[in-house]
Structures are given as C-alpha cells and as structure tokens.
Motif scaffolding. Structure first.
Motif, PDB file in Angstrom:
ATOM      1  N   LEU A 103       1.635   5.201   1.128  1.00 14.50           N
ATOM      2  CA  LEU A 103       1.358   6.328   2.019  1.00 14.50           C
ATOM      3  C   LEU A 103       1.872   7.565   1.308  1.00 14.50           C
ATOM      4  CD1 LEU A 103       0.453   7.614   4.673  1.00 14.50           C
ATOM      5  CD2 LEU A 103       2.746   7.178   5.569  1.00 14.50           C
ATOM      6  N   GLU A 105       0.852  -0.388  11.810  1.00 14.18           N
ATOM      7  CA  GLU A 105      -0.485  -0.943  11.693  1.00 14.18           C
ATOM      8  C   GLU A 105      -0.638  -1.768  10.412  1.00 14.18           C
ATOM      9  OE1 GLU A 105      -3.192  -0.617  13.892  1.00 14.18           O
ATOM     10  OE2 GLU A 105      -1.613   0.099  15.242  1.00 14.18           O
ATOM     11  N   ALA A 106      -0.031  -1.306   9.324  1.00 14.20           N
ATOM     12  CA  ALA A 106      -0.129  -2.023   8.051  1.00 14.20           C
ATOM     13  C   ALA A 106       0.608  -3.353   8.112  1.00 14.20           C
ATOM     14  CB  ALA A 106       0.422  -1.155   6.927  1.00 14.20           C
ATOM     15  N   ALA A 135      -3.983   7.396  12.210  1.00 13.34           N
ATOM     16  CA  ALA A 135      -3.312   6.373  11.404  1.00 13.34           C
ATOM     17  C   ALA A 135      -4.021   5.027  11.492  1.00 13.34           C
ATOM     18  CB  ALA A 135      -1.861   6.241  11.855  1.00 13.34           C
ATOM     19  N   ARG A 136      -4.416   4.647  12.697  1.00 11.00           N
ATOM     20  CA  ARG A 136      -5.043   3.337  12.898  1.00 11.00           C
ATOM     21  C   ARG A 136      -6.347   3.227  12.105  1.00 11.00           C
ATOM     22  NH1 ARG A 136      -4.992   3.542  17.991  1.00 11.00           N
ATOM     23  NH2 ARG A 136      -7.178   4.109  18.312  1.00 11.00           N
ATOM     24  N   VAL A 146       4.509  -0.992   3.244  1.00 10.21           N
ATOM     25  CA  VAL A 146       4.127   0.382   2.915  1.00 10.21           C
ATOM     26  C   VAL A 146       5.197   1.041   2.057  1.00 10.21           C
ATOM     27  CG1 VAL A 146       3.521   2.657   3.840  1.00 10.21           C
ATOM     28  CG2 VAL A 146       2.840   0.584   5.076  1.00 10.21           C
ATOM     29  N   HIS A 194      -7.847  -1.252   4.515  1.00  7.56           N
ATOM     30  CA  HIS A 194      -7.877  -2.716   4.521  1.00  7.56           C
ATOM     31  C   HIS A 194      -9.280  -3.226   4.209  1.00  7.56           C
ATOM     32  CE1 HIS A 194      -6.924  -6.816   5.621  1.00  7.56           C
ATOM     33  NE2 HIS A 194      -7.818  -6.807   6.602  1.00  7.56           N
ATOM     34  N   VAL A 225       1.429   4.278  10.656  1.00 12.25           N
ATOM     35  CA  VAL A 225       0.830   3.602   9.504  1.00 12.25           C
ATOM     36  C   VAL A 225       1.608   2.338   9.164  1.00 12.25           C
ATOM     37  CG1 VAL A 225       0.480   3.757   6.999  1.00 12.25           C
ATOM     38  CG2 VAL A 225      -0.309   5.602   8.483  1.00 12.25           C
ATOM     39  N   VAL A 256      -5.616   3.018   8.185  1.00 12.43           N
ATOM     40  CA  VAL A 256      -5.176   1.689   7.742  1.00 12.43           C
ATOM     41  C   VAL A 256      -6.347   0.705   7.752  1.00 12.43           C
ATOM     42  CG1 VAL A 256      -3.694  -0.286   8.281  1.00 12.43           C
ATOM     43  CG2 VAL A 256      -2.780   2.042   8.450  1.00 12.43           C
ATOM     44  N   ILE A 297       0.856  -1.183   0.000  1.00 12.83           N
ATOM     45  CA  ILE A 297       0.000   0.000   0.000  1.00 12.83           C
ATOM     46  C   ILE A 297       0.891   1.231   0.000  1.00 12.83           C
ATOM     47  CG2 ILE A 297      -1.902  -1.153   1.172  1.00 12.83           C
ATOM     48  CD1 ILE A 297      -1.101   0.311   3.737  1.00 12.83           C
ATOM     49  N   ILE A 337      -3.143   5.574   1.213  1.00 14.87           N
ATOM     50  CA  ILE A 337      -3.535   6.519   2.253  1.00 14.87           C
ATOM     51  C   ILE A 337      -2.862   7.828   1.887  1.00 14.87           C
ATOM     52  CG2 ILE A 337      -3.333   7.123   4.692  1.00 14.87           C
ATOM     53  CD1 ILE A 337      -3.245   4.072   5.249  1.00 14.87           C
ATOM     54  N   TYR A 356       0.739  -5.981   5.215  1.00  8.60           N
ATOM     55  CA  TYR A 356       1.089  -5.088   4.112  1.00  8.60           C
ATOM     56  C   TYR A 356       2.492  -4.515   4.278  1.00  8.60           C
ATOM     57  CZ  TYR A 356      -3.960  -4.966   3.192  1.00  8.60           C
ATOM     58  OH  TYR A 356      -5.264  -5.299   2.928  1.00  8.60           O
TER      59      TYR A 356
END
Length: 329
Positions: free
Chosen positions: A61, A81-82, A294-295, A89, A302, A78, A298, A59, A117, A87
């Motif tokens: 950012l 969490e990803a 951020a949470r 980033v 998702h 990010v 993500v 993904i 994002i 994922y």
C-alpha cells in the motif's frame, strides 16, 4: 501436511485447499482440518508456498504520508480486506516524491510484493507507459495515468460543487477556497473546478484574493488564515477547505482571532476524518466512501494477481455524502 491429512481423515489435497482458503470445502471438513492443524501445531511454510506459487502473499500500500488522516483510514480498511484474502500488507510512504512513485511502477521493491495499491500524487499521465506489464497495480484517488491501469477514485469535482451549493444555500456569498494550488495535481484541479462551477451556478464571481494558497496541513491552514487577516485582505463569509486538515487549522486561527464560526464565517472541509466530529464547533465535511474505495481497490488487485477477473469495471468512482455539522449551520 501428510500428518494433518491423516489426523483429519482427509486427503492432502483437501488440507491444501483449506490452507489456501479455497471456498469449495464443506464447513465441517474445513473445521476438522483446522482442528487437526491446531492439535499438531502445523503452520504453513510461507517461503515454500511462495516458491511453489511464484507469489509472496505480500501486497504494497503506497501512500504519500500519514499526516492526512484519510490515508491512515484507508490503510486500516485495506489491511482488513487484504487479510481476509490471505495477504499481508506492506506500507510504503513516498512523501509525494515523484521518483519514489515511479519506482513502484517500474521496479524498485516490486519483487517483494505480488502487487500494489497506490495513491499517487506526483505522477504524470504518460507515466503509465512505464508500468511493468507483469506487476499488478491499482491506483486510488485520481486517474492520473493514461492507459488501462485500474483505478478507484472519488467524485472530487461533484463533491466540491455540492459543498459550494450547501454554503450558498445558507446565504453565504463571499466564498474562500483554502488550499488553492496554482499548478497542482489532478485532485486539486478537480476540487477547484467544482468550487468555481458552484460559484458560477449561483451567479457569484470568483475573487482572486479569496483563492488562498496553503500547504494541505493543519499548520498550513492556520498560517494561511492568519496571514490573510494580518494583511487586511477581504474576509469571506464562508470557507471551503480542500481537505479537513486545512479546515481544522483554519478553525483554530479563526478561534484565536475571535471570529465566530459559523455566525461570521461558515466552514466546510473535505475527507470527513474522525476529528471533524469532535472539533468545536463540529466540522461540516465532504465524506467520500472510503470503505468502498479500499474494498474495491483490494478486490481489483486480487483479481489481477490471481488472473480471475470478475467483470468489474476497470475505473470506479465511489459515492460521497456531505456531512453537515455545526460549522456551517
């Protein structure tokens, strides 16, 4: 995968479920599969998985730059969490250039990633019509696009109003807005609105000489205060800076010119970056909940990628706190 299944005493489907981090696998079974993978040196083939799933596991950012520390803080959360969702980033810096932001919406490098994002600074409301329908995207910051593009934002107006209320509550009456942008983006307009509403609420008038334009950087804040003082313009007894970079630059300029903070001029910033706790004096700042920002971003991305909505609202505004420190006490 067949070898791992045989070594762990499970089916290949179970191995696949463990590799894809499906939650409905018993802990002891998951551990047995992981142990077998480690013993055999098995590493999933990312390219093959991408071909089968039509996903890359990547993904994007997309942020303007890393000069403002809040972008770096956001990126760190990010990535964490990803990664927990499987994922990787990729970071893309747009430099606030409109064409680069549009590429994210309309194509560009989107084929490399499953979604993005983005903290957009130069997009216009009708640009939402250009979004690729098949490309998941979540906006972070202000809801700059019309339509149904999911968005996680800050309470910019309300937070600025809280900062002004705090300064007025300490007895300040001549407030400067540092970082005024006459034709700025939505973030700047909302923070300006909160500032002006705070003055009106307190029965104070806005002095145009105290709406000070500046680049939103440390150097911009320092230069703006120096030029204001050199021109002999009226001095405030409090400064609300549009972000912490501006505030830290202003703090340096005031120190160099012998102006005492907060005795002569109180100072408040916005973003609550780490440096605010270590400046002298420590800087009062609006602290948006970057963790929640951020949470949620993500999680929302998702859900789009997997096609498994959770019932989450498409537009979320995170809370904030005003962290009062030495610069305004």
């Amino acid at each position: 995968m067949h070898d791992v299944a045989r070594a762990a005493g499970v089916s290949q489907r179970t191995v696949s479920n463990v590799v894809n981090n499906y939650e409905y696998v018993r802990p002891e079974t998951r551990q047995r599969v992981l142990d077998a993978m480690a013993a055999l040196g098995y590493v999933p083939n990312a390219a093959a998985r991408s071909l089968r799933s039509a996903r890359t596991g990547l993904i994007a950012l997309v942020v303007p730059d890393f000069r403002a520390r809040i972008f770096a803080d956001l990126a760190g959360i990010v990535v964490r969490e990803a990664e927990a969702l499987g994922y990787t980033v990729l970071i893309e810096l747009t430099g606030q250039e409109r064409e680069r932001e549009l590429k994210v919406l309309t194509g560009g490098r989107n084929q490399l990633t499953d979604g993005a994002i983005m903290m957009a600074m130069s997009l216009r409301p009708d640009d939402g019509e250009r979004c690729r329908a098949d490309y998941p995207i979540v906006l972070v910051g202000d809801q700059v696009l019309e339509g149904q593009v999911p968005h996680v934002g800050m309470a910019n107006r309300e937070a600025s109003l809280a900062a002004v209320r705090h300064l007025v509550g300490t007895g300040r009456r001549r407030l400067m807005l540092l970082g005024y942008v006459p034709h700025g983006g939505l973030t700047a307009r909302l923070r300006l609105r909160g500032f002006l509403e705070g003055l009106e609420e307190a029965g104070l008038t806005s002095d145009e000489a105290l709406l000070v334009e500046a680049d939103w950087t440390r150097a911009g804040g320092q230069r703006a205060i120096e030029e204001h003082m050199d021109a002999g313009r009226p001095m405030p007894d409090a400064i609300f800076a549009m972000n912490d970079s501006l505030a830290l630059g202003a703090l340096r300029a005031l120190h160099d010119r012998g102006v005492q903070v907060p005795q002569e001029v109180a100072l408040v910033g916005f973003d609550d970056v780490e440096e605010t706790r270590y400046s002298t004096p420590s800087l009062t700042s609006v602290s948006p909940n970057v963790e929640a920002l951020a949470r949620n971003a993500v999680a929302m991305l998702h859900e789009q990628i997997t096609g498994k909505p959770s019932g989450r609202e498409p537009h979320i505004t995170v809370d904030f706190q005003l962290k009062v420190r030495e610069s305004s006490q």
